[in-house]
Every structure is written in C-alpha cells, then in structure tokens.
Write an enzyme that holds these catalytic residues in place. Structure first.
Site, PDB file in Angstrom:
ATOM      1  N   ARG A  44     -51.660 -23.687 -33.193  1.00  0.00           N
ATOM      2  CA  ARG A  44     -52.713 -24.699 -33.258  1.00  0.00           C
ATOM      3  C   ARG A  44     -54.087 -24.027 -33.370  1.00  0.00           C
ATOM      4  NH1 ARG A  44     -50.403 -29.478 -32.706  1.00  0.00           N
ATOM      5  NH2 ARG A  44     -48.441 -29.589 -31.560  1.00  0.00           N
ATOM      6  N   ASP A  45     -54.919 -24.593 -34.250  1.00  0.00           N
ATOM      7  CA  ASP A  45     -56.274 -24.082 -34.451  1.00  0.00           C
ATOM      8  C   ASP A  45     -57.117 -24.354 -33.202  1.00  0.00           C
ATOM      9  OD1 ASP A  45     -59.106 -23.927 -35.396  1.00  0.00           O
ATOM     10  OD2 ASP A  45     -58.144 -23.652 -37.350  1.00  0.00           O
ATOM     11  N   ASN A  53     -57.919 -21.366 -47.964  1.00  0.00           N
ATOM     12  CA  ASN A  53     -59.264 -20.968 -48.383  1.00  0.00           C
ATOM     13  C   ASN A  53     -59.230 -19.488 -48.752  1.00  0.00           C
ATOM     14  OD1 ASN A  53     -60.350 -23.517 -47.702  1.00  0.00           O
ATOM     15  ND2 ASN A  53     -60.507 -22.888 -45.561  1.00  0.00           N
ATOM     16  N   VAL A  75     -61.660 -16.045 -41.322  1.00  0.00           N
ATOM     17  CA  VAL A  75     -60.809 -14.972 -40.801  1.00  0.00           C
ATOM     18  C   VAL A  75     -60.067 -14.404 -42.006  1.00  0.00           C
ATOM     19  CG1 VAL A  75     -58.879 -14.372 -39.285  1.00  0.00           C
ATOM     20  CG2 VAL A  75     -60.555 -16.098 -38.558  1.00  0.00           C
ATOM     21  N   HIS A 110     -54.215 -17.572 -44.144  1.00  0.00           N
ATOM     22  CA  HIS A 110     -53.731 -18.622 -43.254  1.00  0.00           C
ATOM     23  C   HIS A 110     -53.756 -19.955 -43.986  1.00  0.00           C
ATOM     24  CE1 HIS A 110     -58.037 -18.030 -42.488  1.00  0.00           C
ATOM     25  NE2 HIS A 110     -58.124 -19.315 -42.121  1.00  0.00           N
ATOM     26  N   HIS A 120     -53.758 -23.870 -43.692  1.00  0.00           N
ATOM     27  CA  HIS A 120     -54.118 -24.941 -42.764  1.00  0.00           C
ATOM     28  C   HIS A 120     -53.194 -26.129 -43.008  1.00  0.00           C
ATOM     29  CE1 HIS A 120     -58.170 -23.344 -41.618  1.00  0.00           C
ATOM     30  NE2 HIS A 120     -58.041 -22.750 -42.785  1.00  0.00           N
TER      31      HIS A 120
END
Length: 114
Positions: A29-30, A87, A96, A100, A102
């Site tokens: 989880r972000d 992204n 970062v 990753h 999302h």
C-alpha cells in the site's frame, strides 16, 4: 541498490503494508494514497524506469500487470473498475526511481488524467 527505498522495502529492511509478494514482485500500500485503494507493484530487481527494461523483461512486465489485476480481483475491485499507471521519469511524475505500477481504485477517475 542499498539507497533505493523500494529495494529496501522488497528486501524487508523497511516496513510496508505488503499485500502480495513472490520471488519476482512485491505489492504494498502506498504511504500517500491518491485513492481509497492505492497499491504499488514493483519488481524485486532494481529497474530505475520503464526505459531501462530490456526485451527479455517482457515476462516480468506482464507479471506486474497480472499481479495488479489479481490483487484488484482479490480485493473485490474488478467489477467497479480500477486504474493502472506507470510513470516514467520526473516530468511524468516518477518520484522514486524504481519501476512501480500504481493500482488505484475505490473512486471515480477522470480523463484525461493529471
């Protein structure tokens, strides 16, 4: 990479709310969610950006997507819909530099995004 935040999470050196992990990927989880459900799916192996993937990484890229799909299904999010986003580089919003994906769900999303 010892200074990479996501590498350290994948190695278990930093705490995270892990929702899935296997030998290739980790999902958690972000800390700064942009939706009621905001999960990051990362490769365990450090890859800075999507631009750094090679053709032989196609299976790993697919695993990121399929893992996000499976998590959405397990959380009961598939019927209402969800968004996946990658992204790439700073101008696209990557903060970062470890690839990753999302997984965002639990609210309505507009188009075009951001």
């Amino acid at each position: 990479m010892t200074d990479c935040l996501f590498c350290r999470i994948a190695a278990g050196e930093l705490p995270a709310d892990i929702v899935y992990q296997d030998d290739d990927v980790v999902a958690f989880r972000d800390l700064h969610p942009q939706a009621p459900h905001h999960i990051l799916v990362i490769p365990r192996r450090h890859v800075a950006t999507v631009n750094d993937f090679a053709a032989e990484d196609a299976e790993l890229i697919g695993k990121l997507v399929l893992t996000a799909r499976d998590i959405a299904g397990q959380l009961g999010l598939a019927e209402d819909g969800y968004r996946m986003n990658l992204n790439t580089n700073e101008k696209a919003g990557q903060t970062v530099f470890h690839v990753h994906l999302h997984l965002l769900a639990g609210r309505e999303f507009g188009w075009p995004p951001g």
